[in-house]
Design a protein around this motif. Structure first.
Motif, mmCIF file in Angstrom:
data_model
loop_
_atom_site.group_PDB
_atom_site.id
_atom_site.type_symbol
_atom_site.label_atom_id
_atom_site.label_comp_id
_atom_site.label_asym_id
_atom_site.label_seq_id
_atom_site.Cartn_x
_atom_site.Cartn_y
_atom_site.Cartn_z
ATOM 1 N N UNK A 1 34.870 -17.645 29.509
ATOM 2 C CA UNK A 1 34.513 -16.211 29.073
ATOM 3 C C UNK A 1 34.498 -15.309 30.228
ATOM 4 N N UNK A 2 35.166 -15.667 31.307
ATOM 5 C CA UNK A 2 35.013 -15.136 32.723
ATOM 6 C C UNK A 2 37.065 -14.220 32.448
ATOM 7 N N UNK B 1 32.398 -14.438 24.901
ATOM 8 C CA UNK B 1 32.260 -14.478 25.769
ATOM 9 C C UNK B 1 31.129 -15.448 26.079
ATOM 10 N N UNK B 2 30.215 -16.120 26.394
ATOM 11 C CA UNK B 2 29.110 -16.771 26.279
ATOM 12 C C UNK B 2 28.073 -15.456 26.888
ATOM 13 N N UNK B 3 28.100 -14.701 27.308
ATOM 14 C CA UNK B 3 27.118 -13.868 28.006
ATOM 15 C C UNK B 3 27.598 -12.602 27.583
ATOM 16 N N UNK B 4 27.031 -11.780 27.444
ATOM 17 C CA UNK B 4 26.860 -10.276 27.366
ATOM 18 C C UNK B 4 27.675 -9.274 29.111
ATOM 19 N N UNK C 1 35.381 -20.100 36.226
ATOM 20 C CA UNK C 1 34.383 -18.563 35.206
ATOM 21 C C UNK C 1 33.742 -18.978 34.204
ATOM 22 N N UNK C 2 32.542 -19.014 33.990
ATOM 23 C CA UNK C 2 32.147 -19.784 32.682
ATOM 24 C C UNK C 2 30.887 -18.846 32.074
ATOM 25 N N UNK C 3 30.709 -18.303 30.906
ATOM 26 C CA UNK C 3 29.603 -17.740 30.095
ATOM 27 C C UNK C 3 28.407 -19.157 30.327
ATOM 28 N N UNK C 4 28.996 -20.192 30.306
ATOM 29 C CA UNK C 4 28.464 -21.493 30.095
ATOM 30 C C UNK C 4 27.618 -22.178 31.495
ATOM 31 N N UNK C 5 28.109 -21.550 32.892
ATOM 32 C CA UNK C 5 27.882 -22.090 33.536
ATOM 33 C C UNK C 5 27.050 -20.106 33.808
ATOM 34 N N UNK D 1 25.054 -15.434 37.159
ATOM 35 C CA UNK D 1 26.266 -15.963 37.033
ATOM 36 C C UNK D 1 27.268 -15.836 37.085
ATOM 37 N N UNK D 2 29.228 -15.733 35.657
ATOM 38 C CA UNK D 2 30.085 -17.774 35.289
ATOM 39 C C UNK D 2 30.398 -18.353 36.879
#
Length: 377
Positions: A92-93, A109-112, A199-203, A223-224
């Protein structure tokens, strides 16, 4: 070859549609597994597709949605002969960075996009001073997986989970873990935390969950990048799964599909109304609390209420994966191709998602996606 994944949340169609309308470097994907049982049928809504424009689109980002993207790409090629999209599951990052840098046409991305990190402004600049939109296309739960000889079942509360991943709890026989497991002491072994090193949207979703569900115990923020300060990092979801599986006493957070593919044990979560096993139904029970927080066609979701829920039978640790696109600012050929790809992904491709272990978009929310796609100019 169809890549089967286990991101199915079968009750989402019924439970999630009303709530939604009301309001990682990893090049590996799970190698196999059975599709989820009881998966809801794909929505019947269709839309006309204006094929053409740029012949080869580029997209990059979340590894969690790789299986779904494979299906989207296949359906796109079948619907629009000669058109294709290349997807790189670099995490995602990287998905946000490559989109904001103008390298990719679509970011995954797993987060907006995060305004505080400058991602919203950077995306607007990339889109020639027009806002970028977050379009959630894939939903699924995150497992807290572990390997602990002598423990076939482990129950964790949000507070205990937060303390484990921040290093406050160091052994499996800690009194707090014993209490969470009804007084049954687990083996006296050190805990080894495994986290996403990239860096990860899962994180990001996992840390947001900890902050919402256990605010007094998790003060590390979201945060990622993993902020817990303990454990060992692993690259991508596949790397986390392998690291958990490699040594006794390990624990980590990972998408459900990878946990199932590696046959990892998964902890039950007790948010205050009893221990809940991660299943399609328990994740669906939680997802009904998801709400759209974005404005207009920016369909970002606010999952904090879902994460903090103490609803009985709900497994609250779930994530949504977004396609990040320009509302305006593409050249004409790219605009046409992006709209065609997303339209096919939201319609024709939905019929195959259940068999691959994903959730077809509910009809009402599918309509919101198609409205946004149509508005891309």
């Amino acid at each position: 070859m169809k890549i089967k994944r286990h991101f199915a949340v079968v009750g989402f169609i019924a439970a999630g549609a009303l709530a939604l309308t009301a309001c990682g470097s990893d090049t590996n994907t799970p190698a196999g597994g059975s599709s989820s049982t009881g998966a809801a049928a794909a929505p019947t809504q269709t839309a006309s597709v204006d094929c053409g424009g740029k012949k080869s689109l580029v997209a990059e980002g979340s590894s969690a949605q790789k299986g779904a993207m494979d299906l989207f790409i296949q359906a796109y090629g079948a619907k629009c002969s000669g058109q294709q999209l290349a997807y790189t599951p670099s995490g995602s990052g990287n998905g946000v960075k490559q989109f904001n840098g103008g390298v990719s046409d679509i970011g995954g991305s797993d987060s907006p996009l995060n305004k505080d990190k400058g991602e919203v402004d950077a995306a607007a600049k990339r889109c020639k001073d027009n806002p970028a939109w977050n379009l959630p296309m894939v939903f699924g739960p995150v497992a807290i997986s572990y390997k602990l000889e002598g423990a076939d079942s482990v129950t964790l509360t949000p507070d205990v989970t937060a303390k484990i991943f921040s290093g406050a709890i160091k052994t499996w026989d800690d009194a707090a873990i014993t209490t969470a497991n009804g007084g049954k002491a687990l083996p006296s072994k050190p805990i080894t935390v495994v986290y996403r090193g990239d860096e990860s949207g899962t994180t990001d979703n996992f840390q947001t969950y900890l902050g919402a569900a256990a605010p007094s115990s998790w003060t590390k923020g979201a945060g990622k990048k993993f902020a817990g300060g303990v454990g060992q990092g692993a690259q991508g979801s596949a790397g986390v799964a392998d690291a958990i599986n490699a040594a006794d006493g390990t624990i980590g957070y990972i998408e459900w599909s990878f946990a199932q593919d590696k046959k990892l044990k998964m902890a039950k979560l007790d948010s205050g109304a009893g221990a809940v096993e991660l299943t399609a139904d328990s994740a669906a029970t939680a997802i009904k609390n998801a709400k759209v927080s974005g404005e207009g066609n920016d369909l970002r979701l606010d999952l904090k209420a879902l994460y903090a829920s103490k609803e009985a039978g709900a497994y609250p640790l779930v994530l949504a994966t977004y396609e990040i696109v320009c509302s305006k600012g593409y050249d004409a050929d790219t605009t046409k191709a992006v709209k065609a790809f997303l339209t096919v992904a939201a319609t024709d491709a939905q019929a195959q998602l259940a068999d691959a272990g994903y959730v077809p978009l509910p009809s009402e929310f599918q309509g919101k996606i198609l409205t946004a796609v149509k508005a891309i100019a």
